[in-house]
Design an enzyme around this catalytic site. Structure first.
Site, mmCIF file in Angstrom:
data_model
loop_
_atom_site.group_PDB
_atom_site.id
_atom_site.type_symbol
_atom_site.label_atom_id
_atom_site.label_comp_id
_atom_site.label_asym_id
_atom_site.label_seq_id
_atom_site.Cartn_x
_atom_site.Cartn_y
_atom_site.Cartn_z
ATOM 1 N N LYS A 8 43.963 22.123 62.063
ATOM 2 C CA LYS A 8 43.510 20.701 61.607
ATOM 3 C C LYS A 8 42.472 21.114 60.745
ATOM 4 O O LYS A 8 41.360 21.879 61.024
ATOM 5 C CB LYS A 8 42.825 20.354 62.807
ATOM 6 C CG LYS A 8 42.695 18.809 62.834
ATOM 7 C CD LYS A 8 42.358 18.150 64.202
ATOM 8 C CE LYS A 8 42.158 16.552 64.090
ATOM 9 N NZ LYS A 8 41.869 16.027 65.422
HETATM 10 O O1 G3P Z 1 40.810 13.342 67.027
HETATM 11 C C1 G3P Z 1 40.088 12.557 66.079
HETATM 12 C C2 G3P Z 1 39.933 11.123 66.643
HETATM 13 O O2 G3P Z 1 41.004 10.589 67.349
HETATM 14 C C3 G3P Z 1 38.488 10.774 67.122
HETATM 15 O O3 G3P Z 1 38.509 9.456 67.819
HETATM 16 O O4 G3P Z 1 37.311 7.897 68.947
HETATM 17 O O5 G3P Z 1 36.038 9.941 68.158
HETATM 18 O O6 G3P Z 1 36.945 7.912 66.555
HETATM 19 P P1 G3P Z 1 37.116 8.750 67.943
#
Ligand code: G3P
Length: 218
Positions: free
Chosen positions: A87
């Protein structure tokens, strides 16, 4: 549409896997820290543990921000297990690294994508997946779902093979909207996956079936 779980919590990964609908896992440094997994050695071991649970792509994020270090880190991560996807953040050094990885058979997930332009350029570089962050766009009054539709349209115009991995999903409607628009993957918290299952009429209907069965057999 493929379902990935967005967590570093092994118990949640096991639970989602046991449902029989899990295709892969995404993690990020914040999700690792949330589980108290710190230090390079522990983090690498944790990726290996995740790969033992799920037989599908597992995104492992680099923390380097310059080309040479991203390459070195990404190569190390990819050697952990055949299912590791490196990633890489959507920055110019990351873009160059994605190109290198794609030419060298290493799968990538371009993360922190917030615009169609970023998605276009990541696909040009040969990213395996791109991760548009829906919830974080919604958080700033911009439509995350509209971005998924826009990227789908662009990728279809040119037959890009890069998969749209919808991330930062917060609730079941995000998942349904992604499916309607043709996202290739949705990476979701366990709760959002489980919430897809629920409907009050299912519960009422099942309750009645069981009571009627019991009446007939008493
Ligand atoms: O893995 C990246 C993403 O899904 C992060 O989500 O909820 O931290 O905006 P969030």
């Amino acid at each position: 549409m493929k379902f990935f779980i967005d967590t570093a919590n092994l118990e949640e990964i096991k639970q989602a896997n046991e449902l029989g609908i899990l295709d892969g896992v995404t993690t990020n440094p914040s999700l690792m820290a949330k589980e108290g997994i710190t230090g390079e050695k522990n983090i690498l071991k944790h990726y290996t543990d995740i790969c033992k649970i799920v037989d599908g792509p597992v995104s492992a994020e680099v923390i380097s921000t310059n080309y040479n270090d991203i390459i070195k880190e990404g190569k190390n991560l990819s050697k952990l297990h055949k299912n590791i996807v490196v990633k890489v953040p959507m920055i110019s050094e990351g873009l160059k690294a994605i190109k290198y990885f794609s030419l060298n058979g290493i799968k990538t997930n371009c993360t922190l994508v917030f615009s169609a332009g970023q998605a276009l350029i990541a696909a040009k570089a040969g990213a395996t997946y791109i991760s548009p962050f829906l919830g974080r766009l919604d958080d700033i009054s911009s439509s995350g779902i509209d971005l998924i539709g826009q990227i789908r349209h662009i990728y279809d115009n040119y037959n890009f093979k890069t998969e749209i991995l919808a991330a930062s999903i917060r609730h079941p409607m995000h998942i349904i909207n992604c499916a309607e628009l043709g996202a290739d993957v949705a990476t979701c918290p366990l709760k959002a996956i489980k919430d897809l299952l629920n409907h009050p009429l299912t519960d009422i209907g099942l309750d009645k079936f069981l009571k009627d069965y019991a009446k007939g057999n008493s």
